[in-house]
Each structure stands twice: as structure tokens, then as C-alpha cells.
Design a protein around this motif. Structure first.
Motif, PDB file in Angstrom:
ATOM      1  N   ALA A   1       0.834  -1.202   0.028  1.00 25.75           N
ATOM      2  CA  ALA A   1      -0.002  -0.026  -0.085  1.00 25.75           C
ATOM      3  C   ALA A   1       0.648   1.253  -0.054  1.00 25.75           C
ATOM      4  CB  ALA A   1      -0.986   0.014   1.036  1.00 25.75           C
ATOM      5  N   ILE A   2       1.802   1.331   0.770  1.00 23.07           N
ATOM      6  CA  ILE A   2       2.828   2.551   0.776  1.00 23.07           C
ATOM      7  C   ILE A   2       3.383   2.444  -0.604  1.00 23.07           C
ATOM      8  CG2 ILE A   2       4.935   3.257   1.742  1.00 23.07           C
ATOM      9  CD1 ILE A   2       3.918   2.135   4.330  1.00 23.07           C
ATOM     10  N   ASP A   3       3.965   1.572  -1.096  1.00 25.76           N
ATOM     11  CA  ASP A   3       4.630   1.623  -2.516  1.00 25.76           C
ATOM     12  C   ASP A   3       3.565   2.219  -3.516  1.00 25.76           C
ATOM     13  OD1 ASP A   3       7.005   0.625  -1.568  1.00 25.76           O
ATOM     14  OD2 ASP A   3       6.588  -1.396  -2.571  1.00 25.76           O
ATOM     15  N   GLY A   4       2.434   1.754  -3.360  1.00 26.77           N
ATOM     16  CA  GLY A   4       1.343   2.302  -4.482  1.00 26.77           C
ATOM     17  C   GLY A   4       1.104   3.981  -4.151  1.00 26.77           C
ATOM     18  N   ALA A   5       0.810   4.306  -2.836  1.00 26.28           N
ATOM     19  CA  ALA A   5       0.816   5.553  -2.536  1.00 26.28           C
ATOM     20  C   ALA A   5       1.981   6.492  -3.058  1.00 26.28           C
ATOM     21  CB  ALA A   5       0.636   6.023  -0.838  1.00 26.28           C
ATOM     22  N   MET A   6       3.288   6.245  -2.927  1.00 23.83           N
ATOM     23  CA  MET A   6       4.277   6.576  -3.387  1.00 23.83           C
ATOM     24  C   MET A   6       4.559   6.847  -4.613  1.00 23.83           C
ATOM     25  SD  MET A   6       7.349   5.392  -0.639  1.00 23.83           S
ATOM     26  CE  MET A   6       8.642   5.833  -1.541  1.00 23.83           C
ATOM     27  N   ALA A   7       4.185   5.871  -5.470  1.00 21.58           N
ATOM     28  CA  ALA A   7       3.885   6.054  -6.970  1.00 21.58           C
ATOM     29  C   ALA A   7       2.778   7.029  -7.255  1.00 21.58           C
ATOM     30  CB  ALA A   7       3.549   4.676  -7.648  1.00 21.58           C
ATOM     31  N   LEU A   8       1.811   7.092  -6.695  1.00 13.99           N
ATOM     32  CA  LEU A   8       0.834   8.163  -6.843  1.00 13.99           C
ATOM     33  C   LEU A   8       1.412   9.659  -6.519  1.00 13.99           C
ATOM     34  CD1 LEU A   8      -2.577   6.592  -5.735  1.00 13.99           C
ATOM     35  CD2 LEU A   8      -1.798   6.824  -8.223  1.00 13.99           C
ATOM     36  N   ILE A   9       1.923   9.652  -5.439  1.00 18.46           N
ATOM     37  CA  ILE A   9       2.630  10.885  -5.012  1.00 18.46           C
ATOM     38  C   ILE A   9       3.600  11.306  -6.272  1.00 18.46           C
ATOM     39  CG2 ILE A   9       4.279  12.177  -3.379  1.00 18.46           C
ATOM     40  CD1 ILE A   9       2.825  10.218  -1.374  1.00 18.46           C
ATOM     41  N   PHE A  10       4.397  10.504  -6.643  1.00 20.55           N
ATOM     42  CA  PHE A  10       5.340  10.766  -7.775  1.00 20.55           C
ATOM     43  C   PHE A  10       4.618  11.362  -8.867  1.00 20.55           C
ATOM     44  CE2 PHE A  10       7.974   9.375 -11.324  1.00 20.55           C
ATOM     45  CZ  PHE A  10       9.336  10.024 -11.337  1.00 20.55           C
ATOM     46  N   ILE A  11       3.699  10.567  -9.318  1.00 21.63           N
ATOM     47  CA  ILE A  11       2.735  10.943 -10.513  1.00 21.63           C
ATOM     48  C   ILE A  11       2.258  12.432 -10.137  1.00 21.63           C
ATOM     49  CG2 ILE A  11       0.707  10.720 -11.788  1.00 21.63           C
ATOM     50  CD1 ILE A  11       1.266   7.627 -11.370  1.00 21.63           C
TER      51      ILE A  11
ATOM     52  N   GLY B   1      -4.133  16.010  -2.877  1.00 20.85           N
ATOM     53  CA  GLY B   1      -3.767  14.790  -3.394  1.00 20.85           C
ATOM     54  C   GLY B   1      -2.307  14.161  -2.510  1.00 20.85           C
ATOM     55  N   CYS B   2      -1.533  15.162  -2.548  1.00 22.28           N
ATOM     56  CA  CYS B   2      -0.226  14.648  -1.749  1.00 22.28           C
ATOM     57  C   CYS B   2      -0.712  14.482  -0.345  1.00 22.28           C
ATOM     58  CB  CYS B   2       0.840  15.587  -2.096  1.00 22.28           C
ATOM     59  SG  CYS B   2       1.374  15.616  -3.981  1.00 22.28           S
ATOM     60  N   VAL B   3      -1.237  15.520   0.321  1.00 22.61           N
ATOM     61  CA  VAL B   3      -1.529  15.568   1.665  1.00 22.61           C
ATOM     62  C   VAL B   3      -2.509  14.468   2.096  1.00 22.61           C
ATOM     63  CG1 VAL B   3      -2.355  16.874   3.735  1.00 22.61           C
ATOM     64  CG2 VAL B   3      -0.949  17.860   1.976  1.00 22.61           C
ATOM     65  N   ALA B   4      -3.147  13.987   1.384  1.00 25.01           N
ATOM     66  CA  ALA B   4      -4.151  12.876   1.749  1.00 25.01           C
ATOM     67  C   ALA B   4      -3.117  11.618   1.435  1.00 25.01           C
ATOM     68  CB  ALA B   4      -5.388  12.886   0.656  1.00 25.01           C
ATOM     69  N   LEU B   5      -2.561  11.397   0.472  1.00 28.03           N
ATOM     70  CA  LEU B   5      -1.788  10.165   0.507  1.00 28.03           C
ATOM     71  C   LEU B   5      -0.614  10.273   1.369  1.00 28.03           C
ATOM     72  CD1 LEU B   5      -1.161  10.197  -3.491  1.00 28.03           C
ATOM     73  CD2 LEU B   5      -2.200   8.473  -1.976  1.00 28.03           C
ATOM     74  N   ASP B   6      -0.174  11.137   2.115  1.00 22.74           N
ATOM     75  CA  ASP B   6       0.635  11.109   3.029  1.00 22.74           C
ATOM     76  C   ASP B   6      -0.039  10.733   4.244  1.00 22.74           C
ATOM     77  OD1 ASP B   6       3.330  11.684   4.465  1.00 22.74           O
ATOM     78  OD2 ASP B   6       2.327  13.449   5.383  1.00 22.74           O
ATOM     79  N   LEU B   7      -1.059  11.161   4.520  1.00 21.71           N
ATOM     80  CA  LEU B   7      -1.904  10.774   5.850  1.00 21.71           C
ATOM     81  C   LEU B   7      -2.291   9.355   5.802  1.00 21.71           C
ATOM     82  CD1 LEU B   7      -4.299  13.947   6.129  1.00 21.71           C
ATOM     83  CD2 LEU B   7      -2.433  13.164   7.773  1.00 21.71           C
ATOM     84  N   PHE B   8      -2.459   8.968   4.684  1.00 21.40           N
ATOM     85  CA  PHE B   8      -2.722   7.237   4.133  1.00 21.40           C
ATOM     86  C   PHE B   8      -1.672   6.562   4.359  1.00 21.40           C
ATOM     87  CE2 PHE B   8      -2.666   4.066   1.175  1.00 21.40           C
ATOM     88  CZ  PHE B   8      -3.454   3.309   1.826  1.00 21.40           C
ATOM     89  N   VAL B   9      -0.418   7.022   3.990  1.00 24.42           N
ATOM     90  CA  VAL B   9       0.840   6.182   4.273  1.00 24.42           C
ATOM     91  C   VAL B   9       1.026   6.195   5.751  1.00 24.42           C
ATOM     92  CG1 VAL B   9       3.269   6.418   3.848  1.00 24.42           C
ATOM     93  CG2 VAL B   9       1.618   6.577   2.189  1.00 24.42           C
ATOM     94  N   THR B  10       0.914   7.196   6.370  1.00 23.35           N
ATOM     95  CA  THR B  10       1.276   7.396   7.882  1.00 23.35           C
ATOM     96  C   THR B  10       0.360   6.108   8.506  1.00 23.35           C
ATOM     97  OG1 THR B  10       1.910   9.792   7.739  1.00 23.35           O
ATOM     98  CG2 THR B  10       1.443   8.936   9.789  1.00 23.35           C
TER      99      THR B  10
END
Length: 81
Positions: free
Chosen positions: A15-25, A63-72
Motif C-alpha cells: 500500500a505504501i509503495d502504491g501511494a508513493m507511486a501516486l505521489i510521484f505522478i 492529493g499529496c497531503v491525503a496520500l501522506d496521511l494514508f501512508v502514515t
């Protein structure tokens, strides 16, 4: 029991790898948006600057803040004993 813990940890890492890929995009989109806005501004089209800044801010906030919260959250859940 150890197998279940490994599975949960592996699932969290995926899940973290997927979120990091989305953050990169999203980062690539923001860089493209900055380049296009700068090009338009230097060409004399100042009206495009404010909408592009708003879009970039929304991409960052939503996008990025929501994904960061998800990763945390996923990281904390995968580290639970």
C-alpha cells in the motif's frame, strides 16, 4: 501467528509503495503545470497564472497531503504488534 504478521506487514508495504507511486505522478503533474504556467506567463498571458496556481495548490492539498496521511496510517497499522 508469525505468518499473519508478515502478511499484514507485506500488505502495508504494498500500500505504501502504491501511494508513493501516486505521489510521484502528482509531483510530475505539478512540475509540468509549473513549466506550462511559466511559459504562458513569459509569453504575456498573465491570466493563466492564478488558475494554474489554484490547481497546483489543490493537487498538493487534496492529493499529496491525503496520500501522506494514508501512508502514515498504513505504516502505523502495519507496525502494530
Amino acid at each position: 501467528m508469525a505468518k499473519l504478521e508478515r502478511y499484514q506487514q507485506r500488505r502495508g508495504l504494498v500500500a505504501i509503495d502504491g501511494a508513493m507511486a501516486l505521489i510521484f505522478i502528482l509531483l510530475i503533474v505539478q512540475i509540468w503545470l509549473l513549466g506550462a504556467t511559466l511559459e504562458a506567463f513569459l509569453a504575456g498571458h498573465a491570466g493563466a497564472v492564478l488558475p494554474a496556481a489554484i490547481c497546483s495548490g489543490l493537487v498538493f492539498l487534496l492529493g499529496c497531503v491525503a496520500l501522506d496521511l494514508f501512508v502514515t496510517r498504513v505504516d502505523q497499522e502495519s507496525r502494530k504488534p
